[in-house]
Design an enzyme around this catalytic site. Structure first.
Site, PDB file in Angstrom:
ATOM      1  N   LYS A  36      -7.074   1.378  -1.050  1.00  0.00           N
ATOM      2  CA  LYS A  36      -6.806  -0.064  -1.155  1.00  0.00           C
ATOM      3  C   LYS A  36      -6.413  -0.718   0.177  1.00  0.00           C
ATOM      4  CE  LYS A  36      -5.660  -0.358  -6.058  1.00  0.00           C
ATOM      5  NZ  LYS A  36      -4.704  -0.866  -7.049  1.00  0.00           N
ATOM      6  N   GLY A  74       5.956   1.907  -3.810  1.00  0.00           N
ATOM      7  CA  GLY A  74       4.675   2.532  -3.477  1.00  0.00           C
ATOM      8  C   GLY A  74       3.545   1.519  -3.438  1.00  0.00           C
ATOM      9  N   GLY A  75       2.336   2.014  -3.634  1.00  0.00           N
ATOM     10  CA  GLY A  75       1.131   1.183  -3.508  1.00  0.00           C
ATOM     11  C   GLY A  75       1.129  -0.035  -4.412  1.00  0.00           C
TER      12      GLY A  75
HETATM   13  P1  ATR Z   1       1.428   3.821  -6.572  1.00  0.00           P
HETATM   14  O1  ATR Z   1       0.261   3.537  -5.704  1.00  0.00           O
HETATM   15  O2  ATR Z   1       1.050   4.024  -8.016  1.00  0.00           O
HETATM   16  O3  ATR Z   1       2.578   2.886  -6.409  1.00  0.00           O
HETATM   17  P2  ATR Z   1       2.673   5.711  -4.858  1.00  0.00           P
HETATM   18  O4  ATR Z   1       2.281   4.873  -3.707  1.00  0.00           O
HETATM   19  O5  ATR Z   1       2.521   7.188  -4.745  1.00  0.00           O
HETATM   20  O6  ATR Z   1       1.914   5.288  -6.152  1.00  0.00           O
HETATM   21  O7  ATR Z   1       4.190   5.359  -5.217  1.00  0.00           O
HETATM   22  C1  ATR Z   1       4.843   5.961  -6.237  1.00  0.00           C
HETATM   23  C2  ATR Z   1       6.242   5.339  -6.384  1.00  0.00           C
HETATM   24  O8  ATR Z   1       6.899   6.060  -7.407  1.00  0.00           O
HETATM   25  C3  ATR Z   1       7.107   5.458  -5.138  1.00  0.00           C
HETATM   26  O9  ATR Z   1       7.976   4.367  -5.086  1.00  0.00           O
HETATM   27  C4  ATR Z   1       7.860   6.762  -5.402  1.00  0.00           C
HETATM   28  O10 ATR Z   1       9.082   6.880  -4.728  1.00  0.00           O
HETATM   29  P3  ATR Z   1       9.144   7.516  -3.245  1.00  0.00           P
HETATM   30  O11 ATR Z   1       8.677   6.428  -2.314  1.00  0.00           O
HETATM   31  O12 ATR Z   1      10.566   7.862  -3.025  1.00  0.00           O
HETATM   32  O13 ATR Z   1       8.237   8.704  -3.249  1.00  0.00           O
HETATM   33  C5  ATR Z   1       8.100   6.615  -6.881  1.00  0.00           C
HETATM   34  N1  ATR Z   1       8.351   7.892  -7.525  1.00  0.00           N
HETATM   35  C6  ATR Z   1       7.480   8.884  -7.749  1.00  0.00           C
HETATM   36  N2  ATR Z   1       8.083   9.906  -8.403  1.00  0.00           N
HETATM   37  C7  ATR Z   1       9.386   9.541  -8.577  1.00  0.00           C
HETATM   38  C8  ATR Z   1      10.521  10.143  -9.208  1.00  0.00           C
HETATM   39  N3  ATR Z   1      10.430  11.337  -9.795  1.00  0.00           N
HETATM   40  N4  ATR Z   1      11.680   9.457  -9.224  1.00  0.00           N
HETATM   41  C9  ATR Z   1      11.777   8.247  -8.648  1.00  0.00           C
HETATM   42  N5  ATR Z   1      10.740   7.596  -8.048  1.00  0.00           N
HETATM   43  C10 ATR Z   1       9.566   8.244  -8.015  1.00  0.00           C
END
Ligand code: ATR
Length: 304
Positions: free
Chosen positions: A83, A145-146
Site C-alpha cells: 500500500k 500499523g498499516g
Molecule cells: P495492519 O496493516 O493490519 O495494521 P500491521 O501494520 O502489522 O498490520 O499492524 C498491526 C498492529 O497490531 C500494530 O499496531 C501492532 O503493534 P506493534 O506496532 O507493537 O507491533 C498491533 N499488534 C499486533 N499484535 C499485537 C498484540 N499481540 N498486542 C498488541 N498489539 C498488537
C-alpha cells in the site's frame, strides 16, 4: 470464494468479450481475498462490463504496475504489503491518500495510474451509515500499523476533539502521531503505550477504533485490552475486524453498556468507493452495499 463462483457472477450479467474492462487486486498473499466476490457482484448489480481478478505479485511491484498499465487494465486495488510501496510507481496521487501515505486503489489515467485511499472513504461511510458521531468527541485508536493512518486522519477530518493513539510499541505510535500533527499543524494526536491507555483516559465517553489484528479468527478470545475499567469509559467502539462478527473487544463494550460495530461495513464501503472510482459512477446506493454485505456473510458461513 472459488473461481467458479466468481465466473458465475459474470456470466449471469453478460459474457466476457472484447470490450470487457479488467480490474484486479495486487498483493501478496491474495488467495483469501473477498475482493473478487464483492467487485464482481457490484459489476453484476450495476450492470458494468468489467471483471475483477486477483494478481499475486511476489516481488517486482514496479514491473507489475507498469505491466498492468501496458495491458490496459482499468483499475487495481493494492493490498498488503504494497500500500505504501506502490506510491513511487504512480503518475498522480489523491491528496488524502498522499497525507495517509498509502494507496489501496489505482485508477487508469492518460499517462499512468492515479492512487487513492478508499480505506479512509470506507471508514467514513461506515461511521455515517451507523450514525456514529465523531465531531467534538474524545477518541482512541488502538494500534499504529498499516490500517491506523487512514483511521486517524479520517477521525481528525471528521472533527474529533482529540485522538489517543495507543500502541504496544511506543515508537510506531509516536512516529504516526508526529506525522499527523505536523500535517494538520495541530497537536490532535497523543501517542501512548497500550499498556498505559487506562491512565490516559480522563473522560468517560470515548469513541474507540480497534485497528490491530488481535482477536481475528481463529484466535477469537484474544483482545488488546482486557480490563473492564477501560470498557466502562467506552460509549462507542468499532473493531476493524469482521471475522468473527462479534469480537472480544466488541463484547467488552457491549457488556459495559456501549455500542459496538465490526469492520464489515468499512470493508464493503471501501470496495464500493473503489468500484465507483473504477467505473466513474456517482454514489452507489447503500442498499446495494447492504445486499452485497448479506451475500458475503452467507459466503463466509459457507467457507467456515
Ligand atoms: P495492519 O496493516 O493490519 O495494521 P500491521 O501494520 O502489522 O498490520 O499492524 C498491526 C498492529 O497490531 C500494530 O499496531 C501492532 O503493534 P506493534 O506496532 O507493537 O507491533 C498491533 N499488534 C499486533 N499484535 C499485537 C498484540 N499481540 N498486542 C498488541 N498489539 C498488537
Amino acid at each position: 470464494m472459488s473461481n467458479k463462483q466468481t465466473s458465475t457472477v459474470k456470466t449471469e450479467s453478460n459474457q466476457i468479450n472484447g470490450t470487457t474492462g479488467v480490474l484486479g487486486l495486487i498483493g501478496n498473499p491474495v488467495q483469501h481475498t473477498m475482493s473478487p466476490f464483492i467487485h464482481n457482484n457490484l459489476a453484476y448489480r450495476m450492470q458494468k462490463d468489467v471483471i475483477y481478478v486477483p494478481f499475486p505479485v511476489l516481488d517486482d511491484l514496479s514491473a507489475a504496475i507498469k505491466g498492468a498499465y501496458a495491458l490496459g487494465i482499468q483499475g487495481l486495488n493494492i493490498t498488503v504489503p504494497y500500500k505504501s510501496e506502490a506510491i513511487p510507481f504512480l503518475n498522480d496521487i489523491d491528496e488524502t491518500a498522499k497525507r495517509i501515505g498509502a494507496v489501496n486503489t489505482l485508477i487508469r489515467t492518460e499517462h499512468g495510474f492515479k492512487g487513492y485511499n478508499t480505506d479512509a472513504m470506507g471508514f467514513r461511510r461506515e461511521l455515517e451509515a451507523e450514525q456514529i458521531r465523531v465531531a467534538d468527541r474524545h477518541t482512541i485508536v488502538l494500534g499504529a500499523g498499516g490500517a491506523s493512518a487512514a483511521i486517524v486522519f479520517t477521525l481528525a477530518d471528521m472533527g474529533a476533539r482529540d485522538i489517543i493513539l495507543a500502541n504496544r510499541s511506543f515508537p510506531k505510535a509516536d512516529t504516526l502521531a508526529e506525522r499527523v500533527n505536523q500535517t494538520l499543524k495541530h497537536p490532535i494526536v497523543k501517542p501512548v503505550l497500550l499498556s498505559e491507555v487506562n491512565e490516559n483516559m480522563p473522560h468517560d465517553d470515548y469513541l474507540v477504533i480497534q485497528c490491530t489484528s488481535v482477536g481475528l479468527s481463529p484466535r477469537v478470545d484474544d483482545c488488546v485490552v482486557t480490563r473492564d475499567e477501560f470498557y466502562k469509559k467506552v460509549t462507542t467502539g468499532v473493531d476493524l475486524i469482521y471475522n468473527p462478527e462479534q469480537t472480544t473487544f466488541m463484547k467488552g463494550i457491549i457488556r459495559n453498556g456501549g455500542h459496538a460495530y465490526n469492520g464489515m461495513k468499512m470493508l464493503i464501503y471501501q470496495a464500493v468507493s473503489a468500484f465507483e472510482l473504477f467505473c466513474g459512477l456517482d454514489e452507489i446506493p447503500n442498499t446495494v452495499a447492504e445486499e452485497i454485505s448479506e451475500l458475503w456473510k452467507k459466503e463466509m458461513k459457507r467457507n467456515e
